[in-house]
Design an enzyme around this catalytic site. Structure first.
Site, short mmCIF file in Angstrom:
data_model
loop_
_atom_site.label_atom_id
_atom_site.label_comp_id
_atom_site.label_asym_id
_atom_site.label_seq_id
_atom_site.Cartn_x
_atom_site.Cartn_y
_atom_site.Cartn_z
N ARG A 69 99.80 27.51 74.62
CA ARG A 69 100.86 27.23 75.61
C ARG A 69 100.27 26.66 76.89
NH1 ARG A 69 105.91 29.96 75.73
NH2 ARG A 69 105.73 30.40 77.94
N ARG B 215 93.01 20.51 81.18
CA ARG B 215 93.03 19.14 81.68
C ARG B 215 91.70 18.76 82.32
NH1 ARG B 215 97.84 20.64 84.88
NH2 ARG B 215 99.64 20.30 83.52
N ARG C 163 107.77 43.16 73.79
CA ARG C 163 106.90 43.61 74.85
C ARG C 163 107.78 43.76 76.07
NH1 ARG C 163 102.37 46.14 74.68
NH2 ARG C 163 101.55 45.27 76.62
N ARG D 289 99.87 40.50 87.07
CA ARG D 289 99.96 39.56 88.18
C ARG D 289 100.81 40.11 89.30
NH1 ARG D 289 103.50 34.99 84.90
NH2 ARG D 289 105.26 36.36 84.50
N GLU E 156 103.40 43.26 88.37
CA GLU E 156 103.89 43.30 86.98
C GLU E 156 102.94 44.07 86.09
OE1 GLU E 156 104.93 39.57 85.21
OE2 GLU E 156 106.08 38.96 86.98
N TYR F 296 111.75 33.56 71.51
CA TYR F 296 111.10 33.47 72.81
C TYR F 296 111.47 32.12 73.44
CZ TYR F 296 107.29 33.71 76.23
OH TYR F 296 106.55 33.73 77.38
N ASP G 47 112.41 29.54 76.46
CA ASP G 47 112.38 29.25 77.89
C ASP G 47 113.82 28.95 78.33
OD1 ASP G 47 109.65 29.58 78.27
OD2 ASP G 47 109.18 27.49 77.79
#
Ligand code: UDP
Length: 371
Positions: A171, A175, A248, A279, A305, A353, A355
């Protein structure tokens, strides 16, 4: 009063369907068991800051139809997600790009970075990655795996990287350019005024009943409408007759601090194994530019989190994409297909899942078929 559609769940899927159904001249009733609309994209203002109550949501899409669609209900700001990784106090840019490689190895050119990754991949001797650890090392080398991936992933999924599928890490972009944009998406931003207002705009003129638990009062509610669009958990609809689908979950600890700027960025990932949270989100930086405007507010709101194993009764967040749960979902799907009056949709209704943009695309394609 008899409705054409009863929409169960006032999240994105339900709100898009309800909006389009009303536009098509249908009578629609939307219900939700929570005391508010907007599902998990719900935001509410605290100290003048829109707080994402069920986790950070950054709208990003490559689908022009979806981008134009949401543009009817909100103005989007120019937020670009560029999280920072904190490994024992050392900071790195995400996703993995030239800024990350420069900080990690001191390399300056893309060629030097590529050579460094290749050297570490060869040393690890991985040719055909079989799990997340091998996949990560073959993409970015062992140093980045050890400092930026291993601890974070094991905290997030509660399992060793060697027992997780390779695709999860794919995911993330890798770069060889200086580009901290986390998403490869043409369109990206956060709705000005918050997601809740955007969803309220979708639901304008539509009857909404909150604090209304469909499954607790199914017969009476079913009797109100010709058809039902159900966006709750598919296994709950069938009273868990075939067993429980797993998720989860995430626990959030929110704090309001008397300082204007806690971490200087919306998201900081704690990629070591020792910090208990994955995070920290500082909500004001989703809204304001990184300039005087945000710093002028004297307070800030942060959310830590904590990733956790889900148990019945917890909020479901991430469907678990493994064979066991996939197979169970397919058995529920067979039951669902036999419910003639009911359409199952959205992340919980389809155990997928999604988005946000994919949820909206999926709701719009239902509208194309149904209305
Ligand atoms: N990941 C990581 N380190 C990071 C961020 C992400 O190793 O700092 C890995 C982790 O395995 C995670 C995956 O990349 O599960 C996908 O991350 P993404 O940000 O897409 O997760 P989501 O947004 O779904 O929580």
């Amino acid at each position: 009063m008899k409705y054409d559609y009863l929409v169960v769940g006032a999240g994105l899927y339900g709100a898009v369907f309800a909006h389009e159904a009303k536009k098509a001249g249908k009578q629609v009733l939307v219900i939700d068991k929570r005391p508010h609309v907007a599902g998990n994209v719900y935001t509410e203002p605290v100290e003048g800051i829109q707080v994402h109550r069920y986790g950070a949501h950054i709208f990003h899409t490559n689908l022009k139809r979806v981008w134009d669609y949401v543009g009817q209900f909100a103005t989007f700001n120019r937020f670009t997600n560029a999280p920072v990784a904190n490994y024992h106090g050392e900071l790195f840019s995400l996703p993995f790009n030239m800024y990350t490689f420069n900080k990690m190895w001191g390399v300056v050119t893309p060629e030097e970075a590529a050579a460094k990754i290749e050297e570490q991949r060869q040393a690890a001797g991985i040719t055909d990655p079989q799990n997340l650890e091998e996949q990560a090392i073959s993409l970015v080398g062992t140093d980045i795996y050890e400092k930026l991936i291993k601890g974070y992933t094991e905290k997030q999924w509660g399992r060793p990287c060697t027992e997780l599928p390779p695709f999860i890490i794919k995911r993330l972009p890798v770069r060889l350019t200086f580009d901290n944009n986390y998403f490869n998406a043409l369109y990206q931003g956060i709705p000005v005024g918050g997601y809740t207002r955007m969803v309220e705009n979708m639901l304008e003129g539509i009857e909404v009943r909150l604090n209304t638990d469909y499954l607790a009062d199914k017969e009476a509610l079913d009797a109100l409408a010709d058809k039902v669009v159900y966006t709750g958990p598919i296994d709950a609809y069938f009273n868990f007759a075939l067993g429980t689908l797993e998720y989860r979950s995430v626990r959030f600890e929110n704090e309001t601090l008397d300082i204007p700027n806690y971490q200087g960025n919306a998201a900081v990932n704690y990629t070591d194994r020792e910090s208990p949270y994955t995070r920290i989100i500082e909500h004001k930086w989703f809204e304001f530019g990184k300039d005087a405007e945000g710093n002028d507010l004297p307070k800030t709101v942060i959310s830590m989190e904590y990733s956790s194993e889900w148990k019945p009764g917890d909020e479901p967040y991430y469907p678990v994409n493994d064979e066991k749960n996939g197979a169970l979902y397919h058995r529920y799907k067979e039951l669902a297909d036999r419910e003639e009056k009911v359409i199952f949709g959205g992340r919980l209704g389809e155990y997928k899942y999604y988005d946000m943009d994919a949820v909206i695309a999926s709701a719009l394609s239902l509208c194309d078929r149904e209305l």
